[in-house]
Design an enzyme around this catalytic site. Structure first.
Site, PDB file in Angstrom:
ATOM      1  N   TRP A  61     -12.567   5.010   1.779  1.00 17.83           N
ATOM      2  CA  TRP A  61     -11.702   5.098   2.954  1.00 17.83           C
ATOM      3  C   TRP A  61     -12.391   5.974   3.969  1.00 17.83           C
ATOM      4  CZ3 TRP A  61      -7.933   2.066   4.320  1.00 17.83           C
ATOM      5  CH2 TRP A  61      -7.167   2.435   5.436  1.00 17.83           C
ATOM      6  N   ASN A 109       0.837  -1.198   0.000  1.00 14.02           N
ATOM      7  CA  ASN A 109       0.000   0.000   0.000  1.00 14.02           C
ATOM      8  C   ASN A 109       0.872   1.247   0.000  1.00 14.02           C
ATOM      9  OD1 ASN A 109      -2.745   1.348   0.500  1.00 14.02           O
ATOM     10  ND2 ASN A 109      -1.471   2.206   2.122  1.00 14.02           N
ATOM     11  N   GLU A 110       0.629   2.127  -0.939  1.00  8.92           N
ATOM     12  CA  GLU A 110       1.320   3.426  -1.023  1.00  8.92           C
ATOM     13  C   GLU A 110       2.804   3.315  -0.717  1.00  8.92           C
ATOM     14  OE1 GLU A 110      -0.673   6.532   1.141  1.00  8.92           O
ATOM     15  OE2 GLU A 110      -2.192   6.635  -0.424  1.00  8.92           O
ATOM     16  N   ASN A 151      -5.109   4.934  -4.597  1.00  6.57           N
ATOM     17  CA  ASN A 151      -5.709   5.685  -3.502  1.00  6.57           C
ATOM     18  C   ASN A 151      -5.777   7.138  -3.982  1.00  6.57           C
ATOM     19  OD1 ASN A 151      -5.345   3.287  -2.170  1.00  6.57           O
ATOM     20  ND2 ASN A 151      -3.753   4.015  -0.788  1.00  6.57           N
ATOM     21  N   LYS A 211     -12.098   9.792   8.492  1.00 10.58           N
ATOM     22  CA  LYS A 211     -12.674   9.579   7.164  1.00 10.58           C
ATOM     23  C   LYS A 211     -13.730   8.479   7.162  1.00 10.58           C
ATOM     24  CE  LYS A 211      -8.755  11.465   4.682  1.00 10.58           C
ATOM     25  NZ  LYS A 211      -7.719  11.340   5.727  1.00 10.58           N
ATOM     26  N   TYR A 217      -7.004  15.994  -0.054  1.00  7.37           N
ATOM     27  CA  TYR A 217      -5.647  16.525   0.145  1.00  7.37           C
ATOM     28  C   TYR A 217      -5.281  17.517  -0.961  1.00  7.37           C
ATOM     29  CZ  TYR A 217      -5.047  12.913   3.672  1.00  7.37           C
ATOM     30  OH  TYR A 217      -5.202  12.130   4.775  1.00  7.37           O
TER      31      TYR A 217
HETATM   32  C1  GCB Z   1      -3.925   6.583   2.450  1.00  3.74           C
HETATM   33  C2  GCB Z   1      -3.421   5.469   3.270  1.00  3.74           C
HETATM   34  C3  GCB Z   1      -4.252   5.279   4.518  1.00  3.74           C
HETATM   35  C4  GCB Z   1      -4.512   6.636   5.158  1.00  3.74           C
HETATM   36  C5  GCB Z   1      -5.282   7.504   4.182  1.00  3.74           C
HETATM   37  C6  GCB Z   1      -5.561   8.903   4.731  1.00  3.74           C
HETATM   38  O1  GCB Z   1      -3.774   6.619   1.258  1.00  3.74           O
HETATM   39  O2  GCB Z   1      -3.331   4.264   2.567  1.00  3.74           O
HETATM   40  O3  GCB Z   1      -3.568   4.421   5.378  1.00  3.74           O
HETATM   41  O4  GCB Z   1      -5.196   6.516   6.362  1.00  3.74           O
HETATM   42  O5  GCB Z   1      -4.533   7.642   3.021  1.00  3.74           O
HETATM   43  O6  GCB Z   1      -6.576   9.093   5.377  1.00  3.74           O
HETATM   44  O7  GCB Z   1      -4.723   9.781   4.526  1.00  3.74           O
END
Ligand code: GCB
Length: 644
Positions: free
Chosen positions: A504, A369-370, A424, A525, A430
């Protein structure tokens, strides 16, 4: 036979990092499992939660052991690493906090037994995760059991599995049950397959595969039909060991233009990611907690869950199989590639696949992931190729996948490695312009039309204490969160090629390094609050779009003091017609488009709003104020980032 005795009760805990030899003089405190030492400090912000090594101990008499000739101790999850001692003997060291592991203790068992466990969530560069937006709660936070078996048994030391490899598929309209058993000692293996009504459909030799005509398909949420595979090790008529798996016969495939197919039918996957933790107890969850989570995910109407960012409890995967969710399972290889942790990532992946191999719900194994959020150079790329090969060697029936970081370019070499790439995307949160999510996906799809593409995360913070007349990006209001998700749903609906989308997150969760929305230590979130008590407006937006259970929902109920002369009333519903009343005046009567109705009303001194559709109703009240209440604004706090 296999006898399993849970030993969660009456443990002792010592919050000191001392050597084993000094433990006898120490004052432990009494606790029961599951347990974590970060229930409070891991959720209050500041990124200062205790990451250290602490001791657990448990006394056990021989009479408390289940029946057996051989004994094993089983841990379903100790975060992040552990050393286990049984009557002074070091049984082993385990790295990785989210999977099952066992040790044999037969030769050490006495009348009185003393178990010591050193649990360790200290910072290091060998074990994933080390850098991520969630709290790495330390402790023995899942079940511990003693398992008694006969001298001959199915292997309990094969990566935490029950001792067999089982998986069900449909090939050319026939059920194929893949089967391999790992036997220690002697005995003959026999297999019985029973349908959901308990009727035996196969009873005999463990051929590989066992082929069954006319199987009842596991058809996702519509019909999650399960068979039970009962595998016995026998000597004559005596049963030496017995293990059971629940399987579902299904076929699935992914298409780069048309998305996901289950049993040959198009089955668009729309759902949520799940983090599991809760207030004060962190990851030390009970069965009740897991049940509540799955019920809420059912209620929102999702048909897929990304179980992020680590291996979830066996029990939760069971629930997914039973309820027919399509699952993305993954390991915590996240945010930063660490060369010293390559072996650990491989081991965690082996454990995940070998332990969860039989599950009809799981269709993808998440490699990372990321990972590009930190520098991800050649080593990271080379290692992804190795991981990809490893997963294919372990399981040729499912797909490998990565969740890539929003800024990672579409021609990033990592994207060419796994079977599937999902992104993602947090445009609209953001970064400005939610519509860029659609733009990025389209560009990718145009450039790589044969690749399968998904949306692994998208979301915005929604805090129930803050309100804004004109909700906007970054204000942390639930109202903006809902608007953001409306836009994202439109983007998703227009793109059939996206194989799966995962909001998310289903639930708010703790990330001790965060400071956002006026409540440090939390990521907001979620569609539901951390304590699972409040469903946010965005929850009802998804419910309106995905679920059949009829409802009407008025938004912004917490916005009780309004300064504006005119205000917006918003309804989410899955009904086709509604009526809205404001102080008994009918202000809307008619059709619902895209599951939403908005009307503007003049704000009176006191306001009572009611929405009705057939026998469904929702209502709330608000008042007029002269000044925007102070509590509606977030106190300015420095936003610490976990990315540093
Ligand atoms: C993401 C991550 C996750 C974070 C989310 C966020 O891309 O994979 O773990 O919690 O962003 O809320 O920034």
């Amino acid at each position: 036979m296999r006898n399993i005795r849970n030993i969660n009760q009456n443990w002792m805990f010592l919050k000191e990092d001392v050597s084993y030899d000094l433990l006898t003089d120490k004052n432990f405190i009494e606790i029961d499992l599951p347990h974590t030492w970060n229930g409070i400090d891991g959720q209050d912000g500041g990124n200062d939660y205790i990451r250290d090594k602490f001791w657990y101990k448990k006394s056990l008499t021989r009479t408390e052991l289940p029946e057996g000739q051989k004994y094993f101790i089983e841990f379903k999850g100790v975060n992040s690493s552990s050393d286990v001692y049984f009557n002074g003997n070091h049984l082993g060291h385990h790295d990785g906090g989210y999977s099952t592991f066992r040790y044999e203790v037969t030769h050490y068992v006495d009348e009185q037994n003393e178990i010591y466990v050193l649990a360790d969530n200290a910072v290091n560069d060998r074990v994933y995760p080390q850098k991520a937006d969630f709290t790495f709660y330390g402790g023995i936070y899942r079940n511990v059991s003693i398992i008694g078996v006969q001298d001959s048994h199915f292997d309990l030391l094969h990566y935490g599995s029950k001792g067999a490899k089982v998986n069900a598929h449909v090939i050319d309209q026939k059920g194929h049950l893949e089967l391999e058993t790992y036997v220690i000692g002697k005995g003959k293996v026999s297999v019985e397959v029973k349908d959901q009504e308990g009727k035996s459909v196969y009873n005999g030799e463990p051929t590989n595969p066992i082929i069954l005509d006319n199987v009842h398909l596991w058809q996702g949420k519509e019909d999650p039909y399960l068979y039970t595979v009962d595998i016995k090790l026998k000597e004559g008529t005596k049963v030496l060991d017995s293990i059971e798996y629940q399987v579902g016969f299904r076929s699935f495939h992914f298409d780069s233009n048309d998305g996901f197919f289950l049993n040959g039918k198009k089955y668009p996957l729309r759902g949520v990611c799940r983090h599991q933790d809760r207030p004060k107890i962190g990851n030390a969850l009970t069965v009740k907690d897991h049940n509540e989570d799955i019920e809420l995910i059912k209620e929102v109407g999702a048909n897929t869950i990304r179980l992020a960012h680590y291996q979830h409890d066996d029990y939760f995967y069971d629930l997914c199989d039973k309820e027919g969710f399509i699952v993305w399972a993954e390991i915590p290889y996240i945010s930063k590639h660490m060369n010293h942790a390559n072996d650990n990532a491989k081991q965690q992946m082996r454990e995940l696949i070998i332990q969860q191999y039989h599950r009809p719900s799981i269709v993808t194994w998440g490699i990372s992931n990321e990972i590009t959020i930190s520098y991800a150079g050649k080593d990271c790329l080379a290692f992804h190729k190795k991981m990809n090969d490893l997963v294919h060697d372990l399981d040729s029936s499912r797909k490998t996948i990565i969740a890539n970081y929003m800024p990672a370019r579409i021609n990033n070499k990592l994207n060419r490695v796994p079977d599937i790439v999902s992104y993602n995307l947090y445009f609209g949160w953001y970064l400005p312009f939610t519509s860029l999510a659609g733009w990025k996906l389209d560009r990718y799809h145009k450039k790589y039309p044969n690749e399968i593409l998904g949306l692994s995360e998208y979301g915005a913070e929604g805090v129930d204490k803050v309100f804004n007349r004109f909700p906007r990006r970054g204000d942390n209001t639930e109202a903006y969160q809902a608007i953001y998700h409306e836009r994202m749903l439109d983007i998703i609906k227009a793109r059939d090629y996206i194989w799966g989308t995962h909001v998310w997150n289903m639930f708010d969760f703790a990330a001790d390094a965060r400071n956002q929305g006026g409540e440090p230590g939390m990521n907001h979130k979620g569609l539901i609050t951390f304590n699972r008590k409040r469903k946010k407006d965005a929850f009802f937006l998804y419910k309106a779009n995905w679920a059949k259970e009829p409802f009407v929902h008025l938004c912004d109920k917490g916005y009780e003091k309004r300064k504006e002369k005119k205000t917006k009333i918003k309804v989410y519903t899955n009904q086709s017609d509604i009526e809205i009343y404001h102080n008994s005046d009918l202000v809307y009567s008619g059709a619902v488009h895209n599951h939403k109705v908005e009307v503007i009303v003049v704000v009176n001194k006191a306001n009572h709003v009611v929405v009705k559709s057939n026998n469904l109703q929702d209502e709330f009240q608000f008042i007029k104020v002269n000044k925007k209440p102070k509590e509606y604004k977030i106190k300015k706090t420095k936003n610490v980032s976990w990315e540093k």
